[in-house]
Design a protein around this motif. Structure first.
Motif, mmCIF file in Angstrom:
data_model
loop_
_atom_site.group_PDB
_atom_site.id
_atom_site.type_symbol
_atom_site.label_atom_id
_atom_site.label_comp_id
_atom_site.label_asym_id
_atom_site.label_seq_id
_atom_site.Cartn_x
_atom_site.Cartn_y
_atom_site.Cartn_z
ATOM 1 N N UNK A 326 24.165 17.632 -15.878
ATOM 2 C CA UNK A 326 24.848 18.073 -17.135
ATOM 3 C C UNK A 326 25.085 16.738 -17.917
ATOM 4 N N UNK A 327 25.761 15.701 -17.266
ATOM 5 C CA UNK A 327 26.136 14.450 -17.425
ATOM 6 C C UNK A 327 24.831 13.660 -18.040
ATOM 7 N N UNK A 328 23.844 13.683 -17.202
ATOM 8 C CA UNK A 328 22.703 13.035 -17.468
ATOM 9 C C UNK A 328 21.963 13.569 -18.596
ATOM 10 N N UNK A 329 21.910 14.705 -18.971
ATOM 11 C CA UNK A 329 21.526 15.535 -20.154
ATOM 12 C C UNK A 329 22.285 15.153 -21.389
ATOM 13 N N UNK A 330 23.649 14.916 -21.415
ATOM 14 C CA UNK A 330 24.436 14.316 -22.488
ATOM 15 C C UNK A 330 23.885 12.659 -22.602
ATOM 16 N N UNK A 331 23.671 11.946 -21.780
ATOM 17 C CA UNK A 331 23.305 10.769 -21.831
ATOM 18 C C UNK A 331 21.872 10.450 -22.166
ATOM 19 N N UNK A 332 20.987 11.269 -21.839
ATOM 20 C CA UNK A 332 19.613 11.180 -22.419
ATOM 21 C C UNK A 332 19.694 11.328 -24.085
ATOM 22 N N UNK A 333 20.390 12.322 -24.365
ATOM 23 C CA UNK A 333 20.686 12.592 -25.810
ATOM 24 C C UNK A 333 21.385 11.404 -26.401
ATOM 25 N N UNK A 334 22.403 10.824 -25.805
ATOM 26 C CA UNK A 334 23.226 9.905 -26.680
ATOM 27 C C UNK A 334 22.560 8.784 -26.581
ATOM 28 N N UNK A 335 21.912 8.134 -25.620
ATOM 29 C CA UNK A 335 21.372 6.828 -25.243
ATOM 30 C C UNK A 335 19.978 6.521 -25.889
ATOM 31 N N UNK A 336 19.347 7.883 -25.703
ATOM 32 C CA UNK A 336 17.758 7.724 -26.128
ATOM 33 C C UNK A 336 17.495 8.518 -27.363
ATOM 34 N N UNK A 337 18.268 9.463 -27.828
ATOM 35 C CA UNK A 337 18.017 10.240 -28.776
ATOM 36 C C UNK A 337 17.090 11.548 -28.487
ATOM 37 N N UNK A 338 17.198 11.838 -27.326
ATOM 38 C CA UNK A 338 16.209 12.907 -26.760
ATOM 39 C C UNK A 338 17.191 14.141 -26.170
#
Lengths: 473, 100
Positions: A326-338
């Protein structure tokens, strides 16, 4: 009674029903009571990888973008020892028609169904595969029935599965929602028997050959862009088809050094057939509840010989926690815009850790993403978990306990991976395979088959037999 | 009586296996409940709620079962914000910009 025949009557006819619904005679591959010719089974399809690519192109499947995750790579390099921090690439499989790599698996199966004159297809899955089969069936003008294990005995279903039912229905498929239990297999057989539709099994040679293009595309794109093989490909591992197909595709291109890393969400302690545990899982796929039994006993599936045989290919098998994904999913959204996932990000969570151990000039590939939306999103899944009484908090992910706590890491340095000992998995595979066999009477054919199955040499099998002959015989 | 008109989008429910007919090796909590199936479709004839009815499914099959729901909803959603997720990324962006 719902179906024409009882449970026992249907199960007794399982081989006949499967054979009629796949039009594959599996007996032709058998070479001994234990061994079968796997490569022969994979080639009777009659398609080479170029033909599979052509079929998928017609079906608008594949050729997805391979993104360089520049921000995440930079982040990892900033926290890694000097000179470490591999470049992280991600294959954006959410760009497929129904939003996941499962379109590759479904495309060939549905194409084959149409070619052989079936009027419809049946798939037993509560995951993305259902939407993929529904989407491909819609394109080919075939009827589609998707069977889901969908709810507990109180009628409560996980939001992720309900979303997939919605998606299948929006694509024109009939969705049969079942309560918890392995009797799903009986329901699937009875449905195939009644409808005479094609069995779009996840484990047929078609389903696996369809994934080979994913590995092949990764190998060829990395070669073109960077002039080398990736050091590792991280693959979310459940039933084994993703690992098997991707690894075979990488090899078909000629990649031999790339490490094949299977990654599963750790759901240790939760019983997959338990009505009460059903909604205490916060992931419905990509977890150890599937990956461990399917790796150690692949032929427990819905076809006589499973075409997904992950132990032949795995170099490493690791787990991550639900909170880390779940953490990684948020990070992908917030840092990569995906905004993707979450289940597809299981292998990304692992890649963020493994990249720290690899050199800067190396490449690590995360080989899939999946679509996201209501029900199938960290916010939806964590709200559901909280409603089930699961304790969700920020802290050290080592405190995760499947079914009781989900701990969301506070920062990137807390991410860890846990190794599953492949030696134990190999032993477990051999134990399952050789149950009720006299291991002192194995012939050379059997031994060669077993060696290939576990990706070891003949000496390994001889030594296993010597160690266990007195115990097992 | 609540008569539901033919053609209405509904859900029917069936018991496929009673507890005594379920697999013997199941965990106890699963073994003691029936194995159930729910399917949606268009009512083939006028019917009463909670009584047996026949539906035509999206694949065109006729299926009988207990009529349990009219116009069954998709009620999955995102739900309230999950505070535990909201701050993710802040510290990582600082690391990216060397502002630790």
């Amino acid at each position: 009674m719902m179906f024409g025949q009882t449970y026992q009557q249907t199960m007794q006819r399982r081989n006949e029903i499967i054979s009629n619904s796949l039009k594959v005679n599996y007996e032709q591959f058998q070479t001994s009571p234990i061994a079968f010719d796997y490569e022969k089974m994979m080639t009777v399809l009659g398609y080479n990888i170029k033909e599979v690519m052509k079929i998928q192109k017609e079906a608008q499947v594949g050729n997805t973008p391979l993104w360089e995750l520049k921000q995440l790579t930079k982040l990892i390099r900033n926290i890694s020892p000097k000179g470490k921090g591999a470049r992280i690439l991600m294959k954006d499989e959410a760009a497929n028609p129904s939003g996941s790599f499962k379109d590759r698996r479904a495309s060939l199966a549905v194409y084959e169904a149409k070619k052989r004159g079936f009027t419809g297809v049946v798939a037993a899955t509560s995951g993305n595969y259902g939407a993929a089969v529904a989407s491909q069936a819609a394109k080919q003008g075939l009827k589609c029935i998707v069977l889901q294990e969908a709810s507990d005995s109180d009628g409560i279903g996980q939001p992720e599965i309900i979303e997939k039912a919605r998606k299948c229905e929006s694509l024109g498929a009939e969705v049969v929602q079942l309560s918890v239990g392995p009797e799903l297999f009986y329901t699937a057989l009875a449905t195939l028997d009644e409808t005479k539709y094609f069995n779009a099994s996840l484990y047929s040679p078609y389903a696996i050959a369809g994934v080979e293009t994913l590995g092949y595309e990764i190998a060829s794109e990395v070669q073109q862009q960077f002039g080398k093989e990736p050091a590792a490909v991280c693959i979310t591992h459940a039933g084994g088809g993703n690992v098997t197909g991707t690894a075979r595709g990488l090899r078909k291109y000629g990649n031999i050094q790339t490490k094949i890393i299977g990654v599963s969400v750790d759901l240790k302690g939760l019983h997959m057939a338990s009505d009460q545990d059903f909604n205490r899982k916060s992931f419905t796929t990509g977890h150890t509840g599937f990956s461990i039994p399917f790796t150690t006993n692949p032929d427990r599936s819905d076809v006589p010989y499973n075409a997904a045989r992950p132990l032949r290919y795995l170099d490493q098998f690791i787990t991550v926690t639900q909170g880390e994904v779940f953490y990684t999913t948020e990070l992908l959204a917030k840092l990569e815009g995906l905004e993707r996932g979450p289940a597809g990000n299981t292998s990304l969570a692992a890649a963020l850790v493994l990249a720290q151990q690899l050199d800067e000039d190396e490449i690590i590939v995360v080989q899939e993403t999946e679509y996201t939306g209501a029900g199938k999103h960290p916010v939806a899944q964590l709200n559901f978990a909280k409603k089930q009484g699961i304790n969700v908090y920020k802290g050290n992910p080592e405190e995760n306990k499947p079914g009781s706590t989900i701990v969301i890491p506070e920062h990137i340095q807390q991410l860890r991976v846990e190794e599953i000992d492949l030696e134990r998995i190999r032993e477990s595979y051999l134990r399952n395979k050789l149950k009720n066999q006299n291991i002192n009477k194995l012939n050379t054919e059997d031994k060669n088959f077993l060696a290939k199955e576990i990706n070891r040499d003949l000496n390994y099998i001889e030594s296993y037999i010597n160690r266990n002959s007195s115990v097992l015989s | 009586m609540n008569i539901v008109k033919k053609g209405t989008w509904v859900e029917v429910k069936n018991i496929i296996l009673n507890p005594e007919d379920r697999l013997s090796q199941l965990p106890k909590d699963t073994k003691e409940v029936p194995y159930e199936m729910k399917v949606k479709g268009f009512l083939a004839n006028d019917a009463n709620i909670n009584e047996n009815a026949t539906i035509r499914t999206l694949s065109g099959r006729l299926i009988k079962g207990e009529l349990t729901q009219l116009q069954p909803e998709y009620n999955h959603s995102f739900g309230p914000p999950v505070i535990e997720l909201l701050h993710i990324g802040e510290e990582e962006i600082n690391i990216l910009n060397n502002r630790q």
